[in-house]
Write a protein that holds these residues in place. Structure first.
Motif, PDB file in Angstrom:
ATOM      1  N   SER A  32      44.650  48.901  43.955  1.00 17.62           N
ATOM      2  CA  SER A  32      44.275  48.203  45.187  1.00 17.62           C
ATOM      3  C   SER A  32      43.237  47.104  44.930  1.00 17.62           C
ATOM      4  CB  SER A  32      43.727  49.198  46.226  1.00 17.62           C
ATOM      5  OG  SER A  32      42.436  49.666  45.864  1.00 17.62           O
ATOM      6  N   TYR A  33      42.691  47.093  43.725  1.00 17.31           N
ATOM      7  CA  TYR A  33      41.709  46.064  43.376  1.00 17.31           C
ATOM      8  C   TYR A  33      42.424  44.715  43.386  1.00 17.31           C
ATOM      9  CZ  TYR A  33      37.593  44.093  41.126  1.00 17.31           C
ATOM     10  OH  TYR A  33      36.461  43.375  40.854  1.00 17.31           O
ATOM     11  N   PRO A  34      41.853  43.716  44.050  1.00 19.51           N
ATOM     12  CA  PRO A  34      42.543  42.427  44.155  1.00 19.51           C
ATOM     13  C   PRO A  34      42.705  41.729  42.802  1.00 19.51           C
ATOM     14  CG  PRO A  34      40.353  42.304  45.145  1.00 19.51           C
ATOM     15  CD  PRO A  34      40.568  43.724  44.758  1.00 19.51           C
ATOM     16  N   GLN A  35      43.913  41.329  42.482  1.00 16.90           N
ATOM     17  CA  GLN A  35      44.193  40.667  41.207  1.00 16.90           C
ATOM     18  C   GLN A  35      43.408  39.351  41.076  1.00 16.90           C
ATOM     19  OE1 GLN A  35      45.082  40.612  37.684  1.00 16.90           O
ATOM     20  NE2 GLN A  35      46.426  42.145  38.582  1.00 16.90           N
ATOM     21  N   GLY A  36      43.055  38.736  42.197  1.00 14.11           N
ATOM     22  CA  GLY A  36      42.255  37.509  42.174  1.00 14.11           C
ATOM     23  C   GLY A  36      40.769  37.768  42.153  1.00 14.11           C
ATOM     24  N   GLY A  37      40.370  39.040  42.084  1.00 11.76           N
ATOM     25  CA  GLY A  37      38.964  39.403  42.020  1.00 11.76           C
ATOM     26  C   GLY A  37      38.303  39.511  43.381  1.00 11.76           C
ATOM     27  N   GLN A  38      37.006  39.683  43.365  1.00  8.74           N
ATOM     28  CA  GLN A  38      36.191  39.805  44.570  1.00  8.74           C
ATOM     29  C   GLN A  38      35.386  38.522  44.781  1.00  8.74           C
ATOM     30  OE1 GLN A  38      34.132  43.677  45.183  1.00  8.74           O
ATOM     31  NE2 GLN A  38      34.741  44.090  43.068  1.00  8.74           N
ATOM     32  N   GLY A  40      35.900  35.762  46.368  1.00 12.96           N
ATOM     33  CA  GLY A  40      36.574  34.493  46.107  1.00 12.96           C
ATOM     34  C   GLY A  40      36.781  34.197  44.633  1.00 12.96           C
ATOM     35  N   GLY A  41      36.875  35.227  43.813  1.00 15.94           N
ATOM     36  CA  GLY A  41      37.092  35.051  42.379  1.00 15.94           C
ATOM     37  C   GLY A  41      35.823  34.971  41.558  1.00 15.94           C
ATOM     38  N   LYS A  42      34.655  35.087  42.218  1.00 17.39           N
ATOM     39  CA  LYS A  42      33.407  35.063  41.460  1.00 17.39           C
ATOM     40  C   LYS A  42      33.278  36.301  40.570  1.00 17.39           C
ATOM     41  CE  LYS A  42      30.790  32.278  44.731  1.00 17.39           C
ATOM     42  NZ  LYS A  42      29.674  32.270  45.688  1.00 17.39           N
ATOM     43  N   ILE A  43      33.892  37.394  41.007  1.00 13.45           N
ATOM     44  CA  ILE A  43      33.924  38.629  40.216  1.00 13.45           C
ATOM     45  C   ILE A  43      35.379  38.889  39.830  1.00 13.45           C
ATOM     46  CG2 ILE A  43      33.555  41.133  40.264  1.00 13.45           C
ATOM     47  CD1 ILE A  43      31.279  40.623  42.241  1.00 13.45           C
ATOM     48  N   ASP A  44      35.655  38.923  38.543  1.00 20.03           N
ATOM     49  CA  ASP A  44      36.994  39.218  38.018  1.00 20.03           C
ATOM     50  C   ASP A  44      38.041  38.208  38.473  1.00 20.03           C
ATOM     51  OD1 ASP A  44      36.016  41.501  36.686  1.00 20.03           O
ATOM     52  OD2 ASP A  44      36.297  42.730  38.473  1.00 20.03           O
ATOM     53  N   GLY A  45      37.651  36.944  38.558  1.00 24.82           N
ATOM     54  CA  GLY A  45      38.571  35.904  38.999  1.00 24.82           C
ATOM     55  C   GLY A  45      39.742  35.649  38.069  1.00 24.82           C
ATOM     56  N   GLY A  46      39.692  36.174  36.858  1.00 25.29           N
ATOM     57  CA  GLY A  46      40.796  36.023  35.906  1.00 25.29           C
ATOM     58  C   GLY A  46      41.786  37.166  35.957  1.00 25.29           C
ATOM     59  N   GLY A  47      41.572  38.096  36.897  1.00 24.76           N
ATOM     60  CA  GLY A  47      42.506  39.211  37.061  1.00 24.76           C
ATOM     61  C   GLY A  47      42.255  40.356  36.103  1.00 24.76           C
ATOM     62  N   VAL A  62      43.119  52.570  30.355  1.00 27.17           N
ATOM     63  CA  VAL A  62      42.285  51.468  29.895  1.00 27.17           C
ATOM     64  C   VAL A  62      42.793  50.195  30.561  1.00 27.17           C
ATOM     65  CG1 VAL A  62      41.489  50.101  27.925  1.00 27.17           C
ATOM     66  CG2 VAL A  62      41.852  52.566  27.659  1.00 27.17           C
ATOM     67  N   TYR A  63      41.888  49.513  31.247  1.00 31.25           N
ATOM     68  CA  TYR A  63      42.183  48.221  31.863  1.00 31.25           C
ATOM     69  C   TYR A  63      41.271  47.170  31.256  1.00 31.25           C
ATOM     70  CZ  TYR A  63      44.927  50.122  35.762  1.00 31.25           C
ATOM     71  OH  TYR A  63      45.888  50.723  36.525  1.00 31.25           O
ATOM     72  N   GLU A  64      41.770  45.941  31.213  1.00 28.22           N
ATOM     73  CA  GLU A  64      40.982  44.801  30.775  1.00 28.22           C
ATOM     74  C   GLU A  64      40.806  43.880  31.980  1.00 28.22           C
ATOM     75  OE1 GLU A  64      41.716  42.728  26.823  1.00 28.22           O
ATOM     76  OE2 GLU A  64      42.548  41.298  28.277  1.00 28.22           O
ATOM     77  N   PHE A  65      39.558  43.591  32.347  1.00 27.39           N
ATOM     78  CA  PHE A  65      39.230  42.697  33.452  1.00 27.39           C
ATOM     79  C   PHE A  65      38.671  41.409  32.873  1.00 27.39           C
ATOM     80  CE2 PHE A  65      39.507  46.683  35.576  1.00 27.39           C
ATOM     81  CZ  PHE A  65      39.782  46.411  36.907  1.00 27.39           C
ATOM     82  N   ARG A  66      38.985  40.271  33.506  1.00 25.07           N
ATOM     83  CA  ARG A  66      38.541  38.983  33.005  1.00 25.07           C
ATOM     84  C   ARG A  66      37.859  38.163  34.101  1.00 25.07           C
ATOM     85  NH1 ARG A  66      43.286  40.372  31.681  1.00 25.07           N
ATOM     86  NH2 ARG A  66      44.299  39.168  33.316  1.00 25.07           N
ATOM     87  N   SER A  67      36.810  37.458  33.713  1.00 24.62           N
ATOM     88  CA  SER A  67      36.208  36.489  34.628  1.00 24.62           C
ATOM     89  C   SER A  67      37.134  35.285  34.688  1.00 24.62           C
ATOM     90  CB  SER A  67      34.817  36.079  34.149  1.00 24.62           C
ATOM     91  OG  SER A  67      34.916  35.246  33.004  1.00 24.62           O
ATOM     92  N   SER A  68      36.847  34.370  35.573  1.00 17.92           N
ATOM     93  CA  SER A  68      37.683  33.169  35.684  1.00 17.92           C
ATOM     94  C   SER A  68      37.472  32.212  34.523  1.00 17.92           C
ATOM     95  CB  SER A  68      37.393  32.446  37.001  1.00 17.92           C
ATOM     96  OG  SER A  68      36.083  31.898  36.966  1.00 17.92           O
ATOM     97  N   GLY A  69      36.311  32.289  33.884  1.00 18.48           N
ATOM     98  CA  GLY A  69      35.982  31.357  32.817  1.00 18.48           C
ATOM     99  C   GLY A  69      35.480  30.026  33.343  1.00 18.48           C
ATOM    100  N   LYS A  70      35.323  29.922  34.664  1.00 15.33           N
ATOM    101  CA  LYS A  70      34.922  28.657  35.286  1.00 15.33           C
ATOM    102  C   LYS A  70      33.423  28.563  35.555  1.00 15.33           C
ATOM    103  CE  LYS A  70      39.356  28.318  37.640  1.00 15.33           C
ATOM    104  NZ  LYS A  70      40.042  28.356  38.931  1.00 15.33           N
ATOM    105  N   GLY A  71      32.720  29.684  35.488  1.00 18.42           N
ATOM    106  CA  GLY A  71      31.302  29.693  35.813  1.00 18.42           C
ATOM    107  C   GLY A  71      30.433  29.045  34.747  1.00 18.42           C
ATOM    108  N   THR A  72      29.216  28.769  35.130  1.00 22.01           N
ATOM    109  CA  THR A  72      28.267  28.117  34.226  1.00 22.01           C
ATOM    110  C   THR A  72      28.049  28.927  32.953  1.00 22.01           C
ATOM    111  OG1 THR A  72      27.156  27.109  36.112  1.00 22.01           O
ATOM    112  CG2 THR A  72      25.923  27.212  34.046  1.00 22.01           C
ATOM    113  N   PHE A  73      27.896  30.245  33.089  1.00 25.64           N
ATOM    114  CA  PHE A  73      27.644  31.071  31.903  1.00 25.64           C
ATOM    115  C   PHE A  73      28.844  31.085  30.972  1.00 25.64           C
ATOM    116  CE2 PHE A  73      24.236  32.679  34.588  1.00 25.64           C
ATOM    117  CZ  PHE A  73      23.189  32.657  33.688  1.00 25.64           C
ATOM    118  N   ALA A  74      30.045  31.137  31.528  1.00 28.87           N
ATOM    119  CA  ALA A  74      31.239  31.090  30.679  1.00 28.87           C
ATOM    120  C   ALA A  74      31.308  29.757  29.941  1.00 28.87           C
ATOM    121  CB  ALA A  74      32.489  31.306  31.511  1.00 28.87           C
ATOM    122  N   LYS A  75      30.950  28.682  30.635  1.00 30.93           N
ATOM    123  CA  LYS A  75      30.993  27.356  30.003  1.00 30.93           C
ATOM    124  C   LYS A  75      29.928  27.213  28.916  1.00 30.93           C
ATOM    125  CE  LYS A  75      32.969  25.081  34.025  1.00 30.93           C
ATOM    126  NZ  LYS A  75      32.694  24.211  35.175  1.00 30.93           N
TER     127      LYS A  75
END
Length: 131
Positions: A32-38, A40-47, A62-75
């Motif tokens: 039920s966890y949204p594939q687009g994250g929480q 607005g994608g700020k949390i787990d926006g990469g699915g 075992v699940y792998e969760f990903r950030s969107s990679g768009k945030g300042t820290f990812a950059k």
């Protein structure tokens, strides 16, 4: 556990729940966890992706969760690539141990806690108790 980027919880289904029903409810709660994250994608926006499911054989999930990679820290700190976290769920008697942790860094800015809170709320709606 013991680090700033790892959260651990234990969840127990109602006593009258069969093992098969508990596993089904657990899978539904995570699904039920949204594939687009929480947020607005700020949390787990990469699915997220299911890596391993051995619950029927008394193993774990075992699940792998990903950030969107768009945030300042990812950059700045990860070359614009998503941060990757692992969610591991293992049976422990009639309960299930959840561990959500970041693969890199010392802090996750509450992402693992928010992820487990979402899943925990879904389990709580099914009558599960958390510790």
């Amino acid at each position: 556990p013991g680090s700033n980027n790892c959260v651990q919880q234990t969840w127990t289904p109602p006593a009258s729940t069969s093992s098969a029903d508990a596993i089904s409810q657990l899978r539904d709660a995570i699904g039920s966890y949204p594939q687009g994250g929480q947020e607005g994608g700020k949390i787990d926006g990469g699915g997220y992706t299911l890596i391993t499911d051995n619950l029927d054989a008394s193993g774990g999930l075992v699940y792998e969760f990903r950030s969107s990679g768009k945030g300042t820290f990812a950059k700045l700190f990860n070359g614009g690539k998503p941060f990757v976290d692992d969610l591991i769920v293992e049976p422990n008697g009639s309960a299930f141990e959840f561990r959500s942790s970041s693969r890199v860094g010392d802090s996750d800015f509450g992402v693992n806690k928010a992820r487990l809170a979402f899943i925990g709320n879904s389990l709580q709606e099914k009558g599960w108790t958390g510790a």
